[in-house]
Write a protein that holds these residues in place. Structure first.
Motif, PDB file in Angstrom:
ATOM      1  N   TYR A 139      -2.692   0.224 -23.604  1.00 14.76           N
ATOM      2  CA  TYR A 139      -2.401   0.164 -22.169  1.00 14.76           C
ATOM      3  C   TYR A 139      -3.702  -0.100 -21.412  1.00 14.76           C
ATOM      4  CZ  TYR A 139       1.631   2.885 -23.849  1.00 14.76           C
ATOM      5  OH  TYR A 139       2.726   3.346 -24.547  1.00 14.76           O
ATOM      6  N   ARG A 140      -3.586  -0.811 -20.300  1.00 15.90           N
ATOM      7  CA  ARG A 140      -4.754  -1.085 -19.470  1.00 15.90           C
ATOM      8  C   ARG A 140      -4.466  -0.655 -18.030  1.00 15.90           C
ATOM      9  NH1 ARG A 140      -6.998  -7.037 -21.449  1.00 15.90           N
ATOM     10  NH2 ARG A 140      -6.124  -6.997 -23.562  1.00 15.90           N
ATOM     11  N   TYR A 141      -5.432   0.020 -17.437  1.00 19.17           N
ATOM     12  CA  TYR A 141      -5.283   0.394 -16.031  1.00 19.17           C
ATOM     13  C   TYR A 141      -6.618   0.215 -15.323  1.00 19.17           C
ATOM     14  CZ  TYR A 141      -4.384   3.019 -11.760  1.00 19.17           C
ATOM     15  OH  TYR A 141      -4.243   3.385 -10.435  1.00 19.17           O
ATOM     16  N   GLY A 142      -6.646  -0.702 -14.389  1.00 24.09           N
ATOM     17  CA  GLY A 142      -7.829  -0.930 -13.585  1.00 24.09           C
ATOM     18  C   GLY A 142      -7.484  -0.861 -12.110  1.00 24.09           C
ATOM     19  N   ILE A 143      -8.384  -0.292 -11.325  1.00 29.26           N
ATOM     20  CA  ILE A 143      -8.120  -0.186  -9.895  1.00 29.26           C
ATOM     21  C   ILE A 143      -9.427  -0.243  -9.108  1.00 29.26           C
ATOM     22  CG2 ILE A 143      -8.122   2.362  -9.974  1.00 29.26           C
ATOM     23  CD1 ILE A 143      -6.002   2.243  -7.694  1.00 29.26           C
ATOM     24  N   ALA A 144      -9.379  -0.928  -7.989  1.00 30.68           N
ATOM     25  CA  ALA A 144     -10.503  -0.948  -7.060  1.00 30.68           C
ATOM     26  C   ALA A 144     -10.392   0.290  -6.176  1.00 30.68           C
ATOM     27  CB  ALA A 144     -10.467  -2.218  -6.214  1.00 30.68           C
ATOM     28  N   PHE A 184     -15.480   9.579  -6.680  1.00 28.19           N
ATOM     29  CA  PHE A 184     -14.068   9.930  -6.606  1.00 28.19           C
ATOM     30  C   PHE A 184     -13.780  10.796  -5.389  1.00 28.19           C
ATOM     31  CE2 PHE A 184     -10.067  11.959  -8.183  1.00 28.19           C
ATOM     32  CZ  PHE A 184      -9.349  10.786  -8.356  1.00 28.19           C
ATOM     33  N   GLU A 185     -14.753  11.572  -4.989  1.00 28.11           N
ATOM     34  CA  GLU A 185     -14.574  12.443  -3.829  1.00 28.11           C
ATOM     35  C   GLU A 185     -14.343  11.657  -2.552  1.00 28.11           C
ATOM     36  OE1 GLU A 185     -16.967  12.730  -6.098  1.00 28.11           O
ATOM     37  OE2 GLU A 185     -16.212  14.546  -7.087  1.00 28.11           O
ATOM     38  N   THR A 186     -14.881  10.452  -2.490  1.00 32.66           N
ATOM     39  CA  THR A 186     -14.762   9.654  -1.266  1.00 32.66           C
ATOM     40  C   THR A 186     -13.636   8.614  -1.326  1.00 32.66           C
ATOM     41  OG1 THR A 186     -16.492   8.143  -2.092  1.00 32.66           O
ATOM     42  CG2 THR A 186     -17.187   9.955  -0.666  1.00 32.66           C
ATOM     43  N   VAL A 187     -12.860   8.615  -2.405  1.00 31.62           N
ATOM     44  CA  VAL A 187     -11.677   7.747  -2.469  1.00 31.62           C
ATOM     45  C   VAL A 187     -10.648   8.293  -1.486  1.00 31.62           C
ATOM     46  CG1 VAL A 187      -9.801   6.905  -3.932  1.00 31.62           C
ATOM     47  CG2 VAL A 187     -12.102   7.170  -4.879  1.00 31.62           C
ATOM     48  N   ASP A 188     -10.052   7.408  -0.686  1.00 32.83           N
ATOM     49  CA  ASP A 188      -9.110   7.895   0.328  1.00 32.83           C
ATOM     50  C   ASP A 188      -7.853   8.477  -0.321  1.00 32.83           C
ATOM     51  OD1 ASP A 188      -6.755   5.884   0.386  1.00 32.83           O
ATOM     52  OD2 ASP A 188      -8.499   4.565   0.515  1.00 32.83           O
ATOM     53  N   GLU A 189      -7.214   9.389   0.382  1.00 25.79           N
ATOM     54  CA  GLU A 189      -6.085  10.142  -0.167  1.00 25.79           C
ATOM     55  C   GLU A 189      -4.899   9.242  -0.528  1.00 25.79           C
ATOM     56  OE1 GLU A 189      -5.972  13.299  -1.132  1.00 25.79           O
ATOM     57  OE2 GLU A 189      -8.109  13.263  -0.649  1.00 25.79           O
ATOM     58  N   LYS A 190      -4.673   8.206   0.238  1.00 29.39           N
ATOM     59  CA  LYS A 190      -3.571   7.296  -0.060  1.00 29.39           C
ATOM     60  C   LYS A 190      -3.784   6.631  -1.423  1.00 29.39           C
ATOM     61  CE  LYS A 190      -1.037   3.307   1.767  1.00 29.39           C
ATOM     62  NZ  LYS A 190      -0.962   2.301   2.885  1.00 29.39           N
ATOM     63  N   ARG A 191      -5.019   6.228  -1.680  1.00 30.24           N
ATOM     64  CA  ARG A 191      -5.325   5.589  -2.959  1.00 30.24           C
ATOM     65  C   ARG A 191      -5.253   6.602  -4.108  1.00 30.24           C
ATOM     66  NH1 ARG A 191      -7.169   0.535  -3.344  1.00 30.24           N
ATOM     67  NH2 ARG A 191      -7.591   0.613  -1.109  1.00 30.24           N
ATOM     68  N   LYS A 192      -5.675   7.822  -3.861  1.00 31.93           N
ATOM     69  CA  LYS A 192      -5.593   8.856  -4.889  1.00 31.93           C
ATOM     70  C   LYS A 192      -4.142   9.132  -5.279  1.00 31.93           C
ATOM     71  CE  LYS A 192      -9.873  11.462  -4.187  1.00 31.93           C
ATOM     72  NZ  LYS A 192     -10.464  12.747  -3.760  1.00 31.93           N
ATOM     73  N   LYS A 193      -3.245   9.128  -4.305  1.00 31.74           N
ATOM     74  CA  LYS A 193      -1.826   9.340  -4.599  1.00 31.74           C
ATOM     75  C   LYS A 193      -1.270   8.177  -5.420  1.00 31.74           C
ATOM     76  CE  LYS A 193      -0.775  12.227  -0.576  1.00 31.74           C
ATOM     77  NZ  LYS A 193      -0.020  12.332   0.718  1.00 31.74           N
ATOM     78  N   LYS A 194      -1.730   6.974  -5.106  1.00 34.51           N
ATOM     79  CA  LYS A 194      -1.311   5.794  -5.864  1.00 34.51           C
ATOM     80  C   LYS A 194      -1.783   5.914  -7.313  1.00 34.51           C
ATOM     81  CE  LYS A 194      -1.972   0.757  -6.031  1.00 34.51           C
ATOM     82  NZ  LYS A 194      -2.640  -0.409  -5.371  1.00 34.51           N
TER      83      LYS A 194
END
Length: 229
Positions: free
Chosen positions: A147-152, A158-168
């Motif tokens: 399996y491959r999973y990549g995300i911008a 990780f602490e500064t990733v926005d909450e919407k993206r973290k939920k995704k």
């Protein structure tokens, strides 16, 4: 379920957190390695692993524990942030040491029953190439389900990733964990892996490399035996 995570960096950034999130959702025992902390050597190009045996690699003893852990794992998770559109140098140096395990040479039969996941993140782009760097080795080792999973992540931690993206991310990782659990103990070798194996079988029946040919003959793979049975 036994899980081994090979992290292509020492720091615990976004890529690490996603890999750990997946392992936690899968459950079972988790063994983690960090590169270059747990292995920091470069392949010397001596070809001893190809022509004789991997035990002649100058770094064989340093890698033996990691190799044994990967062999016993049910799931391998490899993580790497994007470094100049590719996997980290530490990950590449690590994978270089397992060239002898490519199907053309002496693949470990336990690999043909495993699942593996490649995870890559970047602030911007380059995940496709980074994932390929890792997945190529896993395929040539004989792992049938990758399996491959990549995300911008649009962030440098990780602490500064926005909450919407973290939920995704969590939604995707939860779904991925479900797929892996559903296939636990039921992984089948696909046509691509079988086809490549049979080509390598043909080459090794001709005996172009004595060490490889001896290995294939001892396993019975030049006859009717197969590593996935």
């Amino acid at each position: 379920m036994k899980i081994v995570i090979i992290n292509g960096q020492n720091h615990k950034g976004s890529t690490y957190h996603i890999g750990k999130m997946l392992a936690d959702k899968l459950g079972g025992s988790i063994t983690e390695y960090f590169l270059p902390k747990d292995f920091d050597r470069f392949c010397t190009g001596c070809t001893q692993c190809f022509m004789k045996s991997e035990i002649f690699c100058p770094h064989y003893e340093l890698l033996r524990g990691i190799t044994a852990a990967m062999d016993e794992a049910d799931v391998l998770i490899m993580t790497s942030p994007v470094y100049v559109y590719h996997a980290t140098g530490s990950m590449k140096a690590f994978l270089d040491h397992y060239g002898y395990r490519f199907m053309i040479h002496r693949p470990e039969e336990k690999m043909f029953k495993k699942q593996a996941v490649c995870i890559a993140t970047a602030a911007g782009a380059g995940m496709k190439f980074t994932l390929k760097d890792m997945a190529d080795s896993l395929f040539f080792w004989g792992i049938p389900k990758i399996y491959r999973y990549g995300i911008a992540v649009r962030a440098t931690s990780f602490e500064t990733v926005d909450e919407k993206r973290k939920k995704k991310i969590e939604k995707k990782v939860t779904a991925l964990a479900g797929k892996i659990r559903n296939k636990e103990g039921k992984v089948r070798v696909g046509l691509k892996t079988r086809g490549y194996f049979y080509v390598m079988r043909f080459l090794n029946k001709r005996g172009w490399n004595k060490a490889d040919a001896r290995y294939w003959n001892e396993k019975g793979w030049t006859g009717k035996a197969r590593p996935w049975k």
